[in-house]
Design an enzyme around this catalytic site. Sequence first.
Site, mmCIF file in Angstrom:
data_model
loop_
_atom_site.group_PDB
_atom_site.id
_atom_site.type_symbol
_atom_site.label_atom_id
_atom_site.label_comp_id
_atom_site.label_asym_id
_atom_site.label_seq_id
_atom_site.Cartn_x
_atom_site.Cartn_y
_atom_site.Cartn_z
ATOM 1 N N ASP A 195 -3.130 4.474 -2.414
ATOM 2 C CA ASP A 195 -4.265 5.012 -1.353
ATOM 3 C C ASP A 195 -4.610 6.516 -2.112
ATOM 4 O OD1 ASP A 195 -5.282 4.880 1.407
ATOM 5 O OD2 ASP A 195 -4.343 6.771 1.746
ATOM 6 N N GLU A 207 -6.762 3.547 -5.575
ATOM 7 C CA GLU A 207 -8.285 3.860 -4.700
ATOM 8 C C GLU A 207 -8.799 5.241 -5.417
ATOM 9 O OE1 GLU A 207 -9.999 4.057 -0.075
ATOM 10 O OE2 GLU A 207 -7.951 5.118 -0.946
ATOM 11 N N HIS A 264 -11.090 -2.874 4.736
ATOM 12 C CA HIS A 264 -10.803 -2.139 6.139
ATOM 13 C C HIS A 264 -11.369 -0.834 6.427
ATOM 14 C CE1 HIS A 264 -7.909 0.010 3.516
ATOM 15 N NE2 HIS A 264 -7.955 0.610 4.634
ATOM 16 N N ASP A 265 -12.040 -0.267 5.237
ATOM 17 C CA ASP A 265 -12.875 0.939 5.582
ATOM 18 C C ASP A 265 -14.255 0.578 5.431
ATOM 19 O OD1 ASP A 265 -10.412 2.488 5.549
ATOM 20 O OD2 ASP A 265 -10.829 2.606 3.527
ATOM 21 N N ASP A 322 0.933 -1.226 0.012
ATOM 22 C CA ASP A 322 -0.104 -0.140 0.112
ATOM 23 C C ASP A 322 0.684 1.182 0.063
ATOM 24 O OD1 ASP A 322 -2.343 1.488 0.429
ATOM 25 O OD2 ASP A 322 -3.337 -0.095 1.613
HETATM 26 C C1 GLC Z 1 -7.841 5.468 2.308
HETATM 27 C C2 GLC Z 1 -7.784 4.268 3.328
HETATM 28 C C3 GLC Z 1 -8.270 4.469 4.804
HETATM 29 C C4 GLC Z 1 -7.334 5.795 5.219
HETATM 30 C C5 GLC Z 1 -7.542 7.001 4.168
HETATM 31 C C6 GLC Z 1 -6.559 8.024 4.409
HETATM 32 O O1 GLC Z 1 -9.438 5.626 2.060
HETATM 33 O O2 GLC Z 1 -8.354 3.037 3.034
HETATM 34 O O3 GLC Z 1 -8.059 3.512 5.532
HETATM 35 O O4 GLC Z 1 -7.775 6.446 6.351
HETATM 36 O O5 GLC Z 1 -7.222 6.407 2.899
HETATM 37 O O6 GLC Z 1 -5.147 7.574 4.061
#
Ligand code: GLC
Length: 560
Positions: free
Chosen positions: A202, A253, A326-327, A101
């Site tokens: 990310d 993402e 995880h979110d 990541d």
């Molecule tokens: C992404 C991650 C999340 C994090 C955010 C800020 O959405 O998946 O867990 O809090 O980015 O880095």
Amino acid sequence: MNQIHKEWWRTATIYQIYPKSFCDSGDKGIGDIKGIISKLDYLKTLGIDAIWLTPMYQSPMIDNGYDISDYYNINPDFGCMADFDLLLAMAHQKGIRIILDIVVNHTSTEHNWFQSALGNKDSEYRDYYIWKDPIDDKAPTNWQSKFGGNAWALDEKTNQYYLHLFAKEQADLNWENPKVREEVKNIISFWAEKGVDGFRLDVINLISKPLDYQHDHQGDGRRFYTDGPRVHEYLQEISDAVFNKYGSVTVGEMSSTSLEQCQQYSSLDGKELSMVFNFHHLKIDYQNGEKWSEIPFDFLQLKSIFSHWQQGMFGNGWSALFWCNHDQPRIVTRLGDDKEYRVESAKMLATSLHMMQGTPYIYQGEEIGMTNPGYTSIEQYRDLESINMHDIMLNQQGKSEEDVLAILAQKSRDNSRTPVQWNCDKNAGFTSGTPWLQVAGNYTDVNVEQALKDKDSVFYYYQRLIMLRKEIEVITTGDYTDLAPEHSQLFCYRRRSEQQTLICINNYYGEAAEYELPADLDVEKGKYILGNFPELLIGEVTHLVKLKPYECRVFLLEHE
Ligand code: GLC
């Protein structure tokens, strides 16, 4: 279509590990790299091709590692670099690839760059971040942080604000500065040189901010920086310099993005990224776009979003398919029935996603049908977003404690972060110490040990789905048509390639239903290849399909 067969990741399934909650090799109460190594054989049995590891770098862990203070070292909570090297070598030995990541929209405010920049306009790192003067003694814009509150924090010494789209301990990097982009290339090259196979980027569509910063009178500011003005140029630059050089697989993402943008991010010419995550299909239980609400999901909308993306990406780009991460809360609690029909609905949800075009991701525990834990007190939560929102909903929005807890039990990110349930032992076999986040109460029924013993478990069903993707080409190459977009209970779609037709039938609800297969489908020539009530698949195929609650079936026909 040749290209589609060339790249390993188009027929692959990727498993996401959130190390903190995966497996603790000791008694720290926090998962670690040695714990991951101890489970590689388990993952090999599942049949996945690659592991995506969420951040394990040095970090004060304000946002569980998404706040990085040193990109070149491992957080001691998880182990050391030698442990990581061993994990990489052992995974490779077993034919499992490793995806890391990369969090480069922001760094931790404890990163040396930020520490040098803070309070010092002359620092060579000042311009690594985004600084603005106050306006009328207030923050330069009204933009909101994704975790609640204004997105700017004041550096009192210099009387300037820095931007943080997430927590105030996560300062946004200034990608306009070419030195920042060089640093990013160096970081990624460092890990690629070690032999890491790919990268998950990310919130990567937020990296390009506009040149002028304006108040947002319509929203929280996201329309100014989402898929920002130079984002494609930046991605092409990084791709050219690093990803293409090392042959890395990449998944971006993409927050609040559009189909058109994603077609470009993941276009088949490979100029930017291999594939993209988007979140539209998971906003179907948001009230008017508001996540912190508690409403039933909109089933018709779910299907129409999938049609839009499956058809729009076909021949243009590539999707990362996922229900859980995880979110996100656990899907079996969210869209299925996590009590009476836990096993059936977990399998049905998996089927309806895994028969689509794209690369599926399985989030740890999803393969055994783990559920939300159903916490009942704010003391049980650890996630900063949940704790912030608890405060905001209670004290600024005037909601009752009971309502707020009900919303958190449905939407909090901690719902998916509870420790993986390995067995019936204390703490579900996750740690011999005290887990950092409480284990879900159902671990004596729902755990890996039991799943491995039961040939009808959710685990073996996922194993089959992973295998089918490799065996049946239409899953990778076929087009997509929703066969019953208006049906209030059934999700039935067709995939079609030159050689094959596949029909995926899913009952999303706890009542029986009937479905009539298309009249022009030569049912006698095909067969069912999968279903969550396998005993019902035996015998002659008829046009009329009678479905049990949460039943799913996959029908395959070879063209002549
Ligand atoms: C992404 C991650 C999340 C994090 C955010 C800020 O959405 O998946 O867990 O809090 O980015 O880095």
